[in-house]
Design a protein around this motif. Sequence first.
Motif, PDB file in Angstrom:
ATOM      1  N   GLU A  36       0.829  -1.211   0.000  1.00 49.20           N
ATOM      2  CA  GLU A  36       0.000   0.000   0.000  1.00 49.20           C
ATOM      3  C   GLU A  36       0.863   1.261   0.000  1.00 49.20           C
ATOM      4  N   TYR A  37       1.933   1.234   0.786  1.00 51.29           N
ATOM      5  CA  TYR A  37       2.828   2.394   0.853  1.00 51.29           C
ATOM      6  C   TYR A  37       3.436   2.676  -0.523  1.00 51.29           C
ATOM      7  N   ILE A  38       3.917   1.640  -1.190  1.00 50.00           N
ATOM      8  CA  ILE A  38       4.543   1.830  -2.497  1.00 50.00           C
ATOM      9  C   ILE A  38       3.528   2.334  -3.512  1.00 50.00           C
ATOM     10  N   THR A  68       0.879   4.034  -3.030  1.00 49.34           N
ATOM     11  CA  THR A  68       0.455   5.401  -2.708  1.00 49.34           C
ATOM     12  C   THR A  68       1.541   6.421  -3.003  1.00 49.34           C
ATOM     13  N   HIS A  69       2.767   6.109  -2.600  1.00 54.74           N
ATOM     14  CA  HIS A  69       3.846   7.102  -2.658  1.00 54.74           C
ATOM     15  C   HIS A  69       4.759   6.943  -3.872  1.00 54.74           C
ATOM     16  N   HIS A  70       4.695   5.816  -4.546  1.00 54.93           N
ATOM     17  CA  HIS A  70       5.532   5.576  -5.727  1.00 54.93           C
ATOM     18  C   HIS A  70       4.683   4.897  -6.799  1.00 54.93           C
ATOM     19  N   ARG A  97       3.306   0.916   9.985  1.00 52.13           N
ATOM     20  CA  ARG A  97       3.322   1.899   8.899  1.00 52.13           C
ATOM     21  C   ARG A  97       4.601   2.723   8.914  1.00 52.13           C
ATOM     22  N   ARG A 130       7.753   2.323   5.841  1.00 54.50           N
ATOM     23  CA  ARG A 130       8.396   3.535   5.319  1.00 54.50           C
ATOM     24  C   ARG A 130       9.915   3.413   5.466  1.00 54.50           C
ATOM     25  N   TRP A 133      11.360   0.995   2.762  1.00 49.59           N
ATOM     26  CA  TRP A 133      11.567   1.613   1.454  1.00 49.59           C
ATOM     27  C   TRP A 133      12.860   2.433   1.450  1.00 49.59           C
ATOM     28  N   TRP A 170      15.451   8.381   8.790  1.00 54.46           N
ATOM     29  CA  TRP A 170      14.167   7.845   9.238  1.00 54.46           C
ATOM     30  C   TRP A 170      13.957   8.104  10.721  1.00 54.46           C
TER      31      TRP A 170
END
Length: 327
Positions: free
Chosen positions: A18-20, A22-24, A223, A227, A230, A297
């Motif tokens: 989901e993170y990828i 959404t953000h990439h 979550r 992050r 990545w 991070w």
Amino acid sequence: MRVLITGITGMVGSHLAEYILTHHPDVEVHGLLRWRSPLDNIRSIYNDVSLHYAELRDLNSMIAMLEAVKPDRIFHLAAQSYVTTSFTSPADTLQTNVIGTTNLLDAIKILKLDPLIHICSSSEVYGQVTEDELPIRETNIFRPASPYAVSKVGEDMIAFQYFLSYGLKTIRTRMFTHTGPRRGDVFAESAFAKQIAEIEAGLIKNPVRVGNLDSIRTFSDVRDAVRGYWLLLEKCTPGEVYNIGGTQTMTIGEMLEMLKSMACCKIEHVVDEKLLRSSDVTLQIPDVSKFQNTTGWQAEIPVKKTLEDLLNYHRKRIARANMGDVK
């Protein structure tokens, strides 16, 4: 860019996908799963990812899958990850985590692929540390206290060996306790949250059954973890190993009390002897400065928010199940 996530249907894998996405959004997301893998965690993104059925313990299937995908980056998250199960099924745990990882790396070598490879080890490799060893650094010795921890030592070291011997671009992480929505209910905080939600719904009666409440853990949100994963393949160095973890340290008992304070009714608890391990790791506080200095991070989500979302996740699952019963 093509990214492959092994264990995409798990808590971490699904959040990472989901993170990828959404953000990439320019990245192709591919996922490895077994024929019996539950798809609940990826229902919302099912049509946005490419899924490939294969088995880590079968080298031929790994070769066929990787030949089809040819990923630029691999996040190897698939594992038998429940410590208690590793005591009852130690050989299966070792086969999945050590031999499965070796098959993945062998398939990459055989096909002469050159991806960046995240190998997800675990803070469990450090075992029971002494207070003078805190916070735990990457150089701390291994004292694995469960077959699961032994399997993660093997996975960690085979990844390092394939870097040294064959030049595979493996980067290892030793993630400390991380949780959130979709956490399996065999893990302490999720087991507590599920029981609280069931008591609220009248499905079971008090008390919540618990194990050792004195263990000290440093919690982070899944979550935040994905992050960090990545950033790992964006900025970190192949061959290296990095601790990743949060900054909020408490006992399991304090975490339980925080969950109980969120309940809609009075919650009691009782220690269940069946939930106590024959050998346990009771002190985990990480030094994550190496990873933070390399990537920038920081853990951002407070543990209260994490636990609220986990409790609400179980409440919603119960509500959906009840709606299904009505139908």
